[in-house]
Design a protein around this motif. Sequence first.
Motif, PDB file in Angstrom:
ATOM      1  N   VAL A  25       0.825  -1.204   0.000  1.00 10.15           N
ATOM      2  CA  VAL A  25       0.000   0.000   0.000  1.00 10.15           C
ATOM      3  C   VAL A  25       0.860   1.256   0.000  1.00 10.15           C
ATOM      4  O   VAL A  25       0.583   2.226  -0.711  1.00 10.15           O
ATOM      5  CB  VAL A  25      -0.964   0.002   1.206  1.00 10.15           C
ATOM      6  N   VAL A  26       1.936   1.254   0.794  1.00 12.32           N
ATOM      7  CA  VAL A  26       2.826   2.418   0.829  1.00 12.32           C
ATOM      8  C   VAL A  26       3.468   2.634  -0.537  1.00 12.32           C
ATOM      9  O   VAL A  26       3.556   3.759  -1.035  1.00 12.32           O
ATOM     10  CB  VAL A  26       3.902   2.241   1.919  1.00 12.32           C
ATOM     11  N   THR A  27       3.896   1.541  -1.164  1.00 12.96           N
ATOM     12  CA  THR A  27       4.514   1.646  -2.494  1.00 12.96           C
ATOM     13  C   THR A  27       3.521   2.200  -3.499  1.00 12.96           C
ATOM     14  O   THR A  27       3.844   3.090  -4.296  1.00 12.96           O
ATOM     15  CB  THR A  27       5.020   0.269  -2.960  1.00 12.96           C
ATOM     16  N   ARG A  28       2.313   1.686  -3.477  1.00 12.37           N
ATOM     17  CA  ARG A  28       1.292   2.163  -4.417  1.00 12.37           C
ATOM     18  C   ARG A  28       1.006   3.646  -4.186  1.00 12.37           C
ATOM     19  O   ARG A  28       0.856   4.424  -5.131  1.00 12.37           O
ATOM     20  CB  ARG A  28       0.011   1.350  -4.259  1.00 12.37           C
ATOM     21  N   ARG A  29       0.947   4.036  -2.944  1.00 14.63           N
ATOM     22  CA  ARG A  29       0.640   5.424  -2.594  1.00 14.63           C
ATOM     23  C   ARG A  29       1.778   6.368  -2.995  1.00 14.63           C
ATOM     24  O   ARG A  29       1.531   7.437  -3.559  1.00 14.63           O
ATOM     25  CB  ARG A  29       0.388   5.510  -1.084  1.00 14.63           C
ATOM     26  N   MET A  30       3.009   5.983  -2.723  1.00 17.37           N
ATOM     27  CA  MET A  30       4.129   6.887  -2.929  1.00 17.37           C
ATOM     28  C   MET A  30       4.662   6.873  -4.353  1.00 17.37           C
ATOM     29  O   MET A  30       5.196   7.878  -4.826  1.00 17.37           O
ATOM     30  CB  MET A  30       5.275   6.522  -1.976  1.00 17.37           C
ATOM     31  N   ALA A  31       4.544   5.743  -5.066  1.00 21.51           N
ATOM     32  CA  ALA A  31       5.196   5.620  -6.371  1.00 21.51           C
ATOM     33  C   ALA A  31       4.263   5.824  -7.555  1.00 21.51           C
ATOM     34  O   ALA A  31       4.713   6.205  -8.632  1.00 21.51           O
ATOM     35  CB  ALA A  31       5.868   4.258  -6.491  1.00 21.51           C
ATOM     36  N   PHE A  32       2.974   5.563  -7.375  1.00 16.71           N
ATOM     37  CA  PHE A  32       2.037   5.585  -8.493  1.00 16.71           C
ATOM     38  C   PHE A  32       0.891   6.554  -8.222  1.00 16.71           C
ATOM     39  O   PHE A  32       0.552   6.823  -7.074  1.00 16.71           O
ATOM     40  CB  PHE A  32       1.468   4.192  -8.749  1.00 16.71           C
ATOM     41  N   ALA A  33       0.287   7.032  -9.318  1.00 16.21           N
ATOM     42  CA  ALA A  33      -0.892   7.890  -9.189  1.00 16.21           C
ATOM     43  C   ALA A  33      -2.084   7.329  -9.946  1.00 16.21           C
ATOM     44  O   ALA A  33      -3.222   7.622  -9.610  1.00 16.21           O
ATOM     45  CB  ALA A  33      -0.585   9.301  -9.694  1.00 16.21           C
ATOM     46  N   ASP A  34      -1.848   6.517 -10.969  1.00 15.78           N
ATOM     47  CA  ASP A  34      -2.929   5.950 -11.772  1.00 15.78           C
ATOM     48  C   ASP A  34      -3.687   4.911 -10.942  1.00 15.78           C
ATOM     49  O   ASP A  34      -3.112   3.906 -10.524  1.00 15.78           O
ATOM     50  CB  ASP A  34      -2.337   5.310 -13.027  1.00 15.78           C
ATOM     51  N   LYS A  35      -4.970   5.134 -10.740  1.00 15.76           N
ATOM     52  CA  LYS A  35      -5.743   4.215  -9.897  1.00 15.76           C
ATOM     53  C   LYS A  35      -5.923   2.849 -10.555  1.00 15.76           C
ATOM     54  O   LYS A  35      -6.312   1.885  -9.893  1.00 15.76           O
ATOM     55  CB  LYS A  35      -7.101   4.813  -9.563  1.00 15.76           C
ATOM     56  N   HIS A  36      -5.632   2.759 -11.838  1.00 18.83           N
ATOM     57  CA  HIS A  36      -5.773   1.484 -12.537  1.00 18.83           C
ATOM     58  C   HIS A  36      -4.441   0.751 -12.683  1.00 18.83           C
ATOM     59  O   HIS A  36      -4.363  -0.233 -13.417  1.00 18.83           O
ATOM     60  CB  HIS A  36      -6.377   1.714 -13.931  1.00 18.83           C
ATOM     61  N   VAL A  37      -3.410   1.207 -12.004  1.00 18.06           N
ATOM     62  CA  VAL A  37      -2.122   0.550 -12.135  1.00 18.06           C
ATOM     63  C   VAL A  37      -2.248  -0.914 -11.703  1.00 18.06           C
ATOM     64  O   VAL A  37      -2.941  -1.251 -10.742  1.00 18.06           O
ATOM     65  CB  VAL A  37      -1.038   1.277 -11.307  1.00 18.06           C
ATOM     66  N   SER A  38      -1.576  -1.774 -12.439  1.00 17.88           N
ATOM     67  CA  SER A  38      -1.662  -3.209 -12.168  1.00 17.88           C
ATOM     68  C   SER A  38      -1.081  -3.554 -10.799  1.00 17.88           C
ATOM     69  O   SER A  38       0.036  -3.150 -10.473  1.00 17.88           O
ATOM     70  CB  SER A  38      -0.886  -3.966 -13.248  1.00 17.88           C
ATOM     71  N   VAL A  76       3.050  14.058 -17.527  1.00 20.02           N
ATOM     72  CA  VAL A  76       1.887  13.182 -17.426  1.00 20.02           C
ATOM     73  C   VAL A  76       1.144  13.550 -16.144  1.00 20.02           C
ATOM     74  O   VAL A  76       1.615  13.278 -15.034  1.00 20.02           O
ATOM     75  CB  VAL A  76       2.309  11.693 -17.419  1.00 20.02           C
ATOM     76  N   ASP A  77       0.012  14.198 -16.304  1.00 18.41           N
ATOM     77  CA  ASP A  77      -0.677  14.779 -15.151  1.00 18.41           C
ATOM     78  C   ASP A  77      -0.967  13.756 -14.052  1.00 18.41           C
ATOM     79  O   ASP A  77      -0.795  14.047 -12.873  1.00 18.41           O
ATOM     80  CB  ASP A  77      -1.997  15.428 -15.596  1.00 18.41           C
ATOM     81  N   GLU A  78      -1.426  12.577 -14.421  1.00 20.51           N
ATOM     82  CA  GLU A  78      -1.866  11.600 -13.423  1.00 20.51           C
ATOM     83  C   GLU A  78      -0.872  10.450 -13.327  1.00 20.51           C
ATOM     84  O   GLU A  78      -1.228   9.280 -13.404  1.00 20.51           O
ATOM     85  CB  GLU A  78      -3.272  11.115 -13.757  1.00 20.51           C
ATOM     86  N   ALA A  79       0.371  10.809 -13.126  1.00 15.41           N
ATOM     87  CA  ALA A  79       1.427   9.805 -12.967  1.00 15.41           C
ATOM     88  C   ALA A  79       2.256  10.147 -11.747  1.00 15.41           C
ATOM     89  O   ALA A  79       2.369  11.313 -11.350  1.00 15.41           O
ATOM     90  CB  ALA A  79       2.319   9.754 -14.214  1.00 15.41           C
ATOM     91  N   GLY A  80       2.871   9.118 -11.157  1.00 18.56           N
ATOM     92  CA  GLY A  80       3.693   9.306  -9.972  1.00 18.56           C
ATOM     93  C   GLY A  80       5.174   9.292 -10.301  1.00 18.56           C
ATOM     94  O   GLY A  80       5.601   9.820 -11.327  1.00 18.56           O
TER      95      GLY A  80
END
Length: 357
Positions: free
Chosen positions: A234-247, A321-325
């Motif tokens: 969860v921390v990785t997803r939160r800090m590294a990515f912004a796309d809610k559909h990331v695999s 890329v506006d919605e990218a981490g």
Amino acid sequence: MGSRNRRRIGIAGAVAGVGAAGVGAAVGLRHLAVGRVRLRPDPDAGEPFGELRGRELTVEADDGLPLHVEVDGADDAPLTVVFCHGYTLNQDSWHYQRRDLRGLRTVFWDQRSHGRSGRGKPTHATIGQTGEDLYAVLRATARPGEPVILVGHSMGGMSIMALAGRHPELFGDQVAGVALINTSCGDLAEMTLGLPLVLAKLVRPLAPRTLRGLGRRADLVDRARGLGADLAFVVTRRMAFADKHVSPTVVDFLEQMIRATPIDVIAEFYPALAAHDEAASLDVVGKVPVLVVAGGQDRLTPASHGRRIAGALPDAELIEVDEAGHVLPLEYPGVVTGGLRRLAERVRPGYEEERSA
């Protein structure tokens, strides 16, 4: 900015934030993410992450440290692209670019103390040293005068800037192009990590001391990291990515790379990143065409840092890329790979036709 071409890519849909609701909620979110894999197709589930390998080469750094290097493609290719990965990662973070780029000779290497490279001395965990490491990799993998594009993500981009500051003669001669992705030329001590500014100012001074303390208990901490995989996801997803559909498979892959980096290595390099200042080297980097790629939701090297770099260069293409981490090579690999193809065409027009002839 002269001939700079600015591109902004917006992805439809709102980005769902992850609230700080405690460990129990974090674990629940992880289970929910994994559940989605079962409920809908995950196009990345079958990707052979970490399995793409090239011809192996050991390069000795100027202090004698062995650097792990791999080369793909024909040695007589008209262009070589050298990929430099980011902090806490390894060369496998370029999975999609390695898979999809054709007609190019590509070189991947693990930064010192990362991946399969040797463990460096703590006093050598500096951006200047990684620039010298890159110089050693270049000398070992590219013939003099052979055109090379340098590609750096995060700390890898800083390594390229450090190389420019120490070996300016390479740029415009051997180095024919540069791509800087999710990176910064300095002022990282001011990053907020997505926290409110007031809270960020309180947290920043504690980070180096906390990491040093964890580094002194490396064995214990690394065992604990393995037990906290749900929270780490969860921390990785939160800090590294912004796309809610990331695999979720991609998130897992990134989290495993980070977890494989010893905590004492993380602690040793952190002060170097916070103190990093290579703004003066941009004059050298600007001798060649440059691609700058930034994530609009990047919490570690905010998009403003990418804009600053592009604004200082006479011939830069800026993609935001506006919605990218922070990990665009994995989150939006097509954007990165497409940008690299355009940069290769700018550096050596007709390279694909030349390679296939």
